[in-house]
Design an enzyme around this catalytic site. Sequence first.
Site, PDB file in Angstrom:
ATOM      1  CE1 TYR A  47       9.297  -7.936   7.722  1.00 47.05           C
ATOM      2  CE2 TYR A  47       7.352  -8.510   6.308  1.00 47.05           C
ATOM      3  CZ  TYR A  47       8.445  -7.829   6.558  1.00 47.05           C
ATOM      4  OH  TYR A  47       8.735  -6.778   5.687  1.00 47.05           O
TER       5      TYR A  47
ATOM      6  CD  GLU B 264       0.341   5.278   9.592  1.00 46.01           C
ATOM      7  OE1 GLU B 264       0.925   5.109   8.440  1.00 46.01           O
ATOM      8  OE2 GLU B 264      -0.016   6.288   9.910  1.00 46.01           O
TER       9      GLU B 264
ATOM     10  N   GLY C  97       4.816  -1.804   1.318  1.00 48.98           N
ATOM     11  CA  GLY C  97       5.114  -3.159   2.146  1.00 48.98           C
ATOM     12  C   GLY C  97       4.120  -4.049   2.303  1.00 48.98           C
TER      13      GLY C  97
ATOM     14  N   GLY D 161       5.508  -5.381  10.890  1.00 46.57           N
ATOM     15  CA  GLY D 161       5.670  -3.850  10.182  1.00 46.57           C
ATOM     16  C   GLY D 161       6.110  -3.184  11.337  1.00 46.57           C
TER      17      GLY D 161
ATOM     18  CB  CYS E  91       2.864  -1.256   4.797  1.00 41.88           C
ATOM     19  SG  CYS E  91       2.938   0.667   5.399  1.00 41.88           S
TER      20      CYS E  91
ATOM     21  CB  SER F 166       8.514  -9.667   3.098  1.00 39.13           C
ATOM     22  OG  SER F 166       8.670  -9.387   1.616  1.00 39.13           O
TER      23      SER F 166
ATOM     24  NE  ARG G  61       9.952   3.781   9.396  1.00 40.48           N
ATOM     25  CZ  ARG G  61       9.146   3.713   8.200  1.00 40.48           C
ATOM     26  NH1 ARG G  61       7.810   3.707   8.364  1.00 40.48           N
ATOM     27  NH2 ARG G  61       9.506   3.560   6.941  1.00 40.48           N
TER      28      ARG G  61
END
EC number: 1.1.1.205
Length: 493
Positions: free
Chosen positions: A390, A421, A307, A392, A310, A367, A406
């Site tokens: 936006y 991360e 991503g 992560g 990410c 995204s 997570r």
Amino acid sequence: MSNWDTKFLKKGYTFDDVLLIPAESHVLPNEVDLKTKLADNLTLNIPIITAAMDTVTGSKMAIAIARAGGLGVIHKNMSITEQAEEVRKVKRSENGVIIDPFFLTPEHKVSEAEELMQRYRISGVPIVETLANRKLVGIITNRDMRFISNYNAPISEHMTSEHLVTAAVGTDLETAERILHEHRIEKLPLVDNSGRLSGLITIKDIEKVIEFPHAAKDEFGRLLVAAAVGVTSDTFERAEALFEAGADAIVIDTAHGHSAGVLRKIAEIRAHFPNRTLIAGNIATAEGARALYDAGVDVVKVGIGPGSICTTRVVAGVGVPQVTAIYDAAAVAREYGKTIIADGGIKYSGDIVKALAAGGNAVMLGSMFAGTDEAPGETEIYQGRKFKTYRGMGSIAAMKKGSSDRYFQGSVNEANKLVPEGIEGRVAYKGAASDIVFQMLGGIRSGMGYVGAGDIQELHENAQFVEMSGAGLIESHPHDVQITNEAPNYSVH
């Protein structure tokens, strides 16, 4: 000790490393069928799923993508009650027949009817004799309440009770539409032989069926929706609430699905919900996919670190380039007769075609939808241009909000002790999600037409890739020219 050849197993490819080879085709783009069956109760009309991220998918996004034929996954960075309510908003936004309509009694106050209407954006409520017998005795609508001054008055003083127009349970939409037009009403209560309220059909829902003919719906005509859960102490409580609210699937969302603790929890969830649709991930290997299927998962989510927001691959040094990960997981999915979702790394509609050709049954996008009106991210102006935030789910801000589990950091209480991360950023504002979907589908259909695939199954079977050099990638993009007007489906990253 491993030798060099076993330590370095193979070369990995991602979207910018490969192209699909054009082939003889008897398929026109407008003839392509994009339907994909992910599980027994989960068939989408387009292979697009919006990510369970707190700047991507809430109820507004889930409604928009389901109306287009796809699926939204409601993120879990909220309380159980709030997330379940988001699911309910999606399920109640559109119905063929409302099988569980809201209702009140004549003794309820007008203010209670108004609160119900405002909360769920409905224009009327059926009135029943008692909550126990549910015998229909009237209806109260916005028109009945327009000139009311005393909202503490009982509904009985203002509801319509005479000459009620009703229909029998089982009435089809065509017949219902005729009755609604004939009597110039907007709501048609459905009653059984005892006069008991058993459903409701509204002109608004009939109009939505016409407006969104490709919407992804359940057997009752409600929009499909999924929701995310983590591997935490509240997993079962959250999953129970989400299924109770109407979720068609839950997504067990972790950074490393091929983990012993995650697999044990998934097996427990499967035992607890034997007949529900479970999606889980993320993994990036054939072995990871096999482990999830063996644990009881219906659909596996593929992608570790691709991503745009990410940082797993650079922070942890771990991952598999996405096209290779999809291809390897898909081989296992075929063995089990199950499906995979390609999650992450997609920048253009052509990448979606590549993900599907490599074996994906659908793609999950973050995204590409984060800049739309329906995304929950905040709108901001930067250097005279409009953007939306936006981030992560592995970013510090998202982890503080609730996604730290997570990344197996759920027990960390101090922000400065979290190891992120993911990053926080902004993406260009894009307008309505429906416009983005339109361009995506056009690109997917075009790509499938080029390779002669009439549906996703044919794309799996017939598509062939060619490895591309760095010069080939440069050649693939616009070059030797200054772009003066951006196309709606291409921008320079």
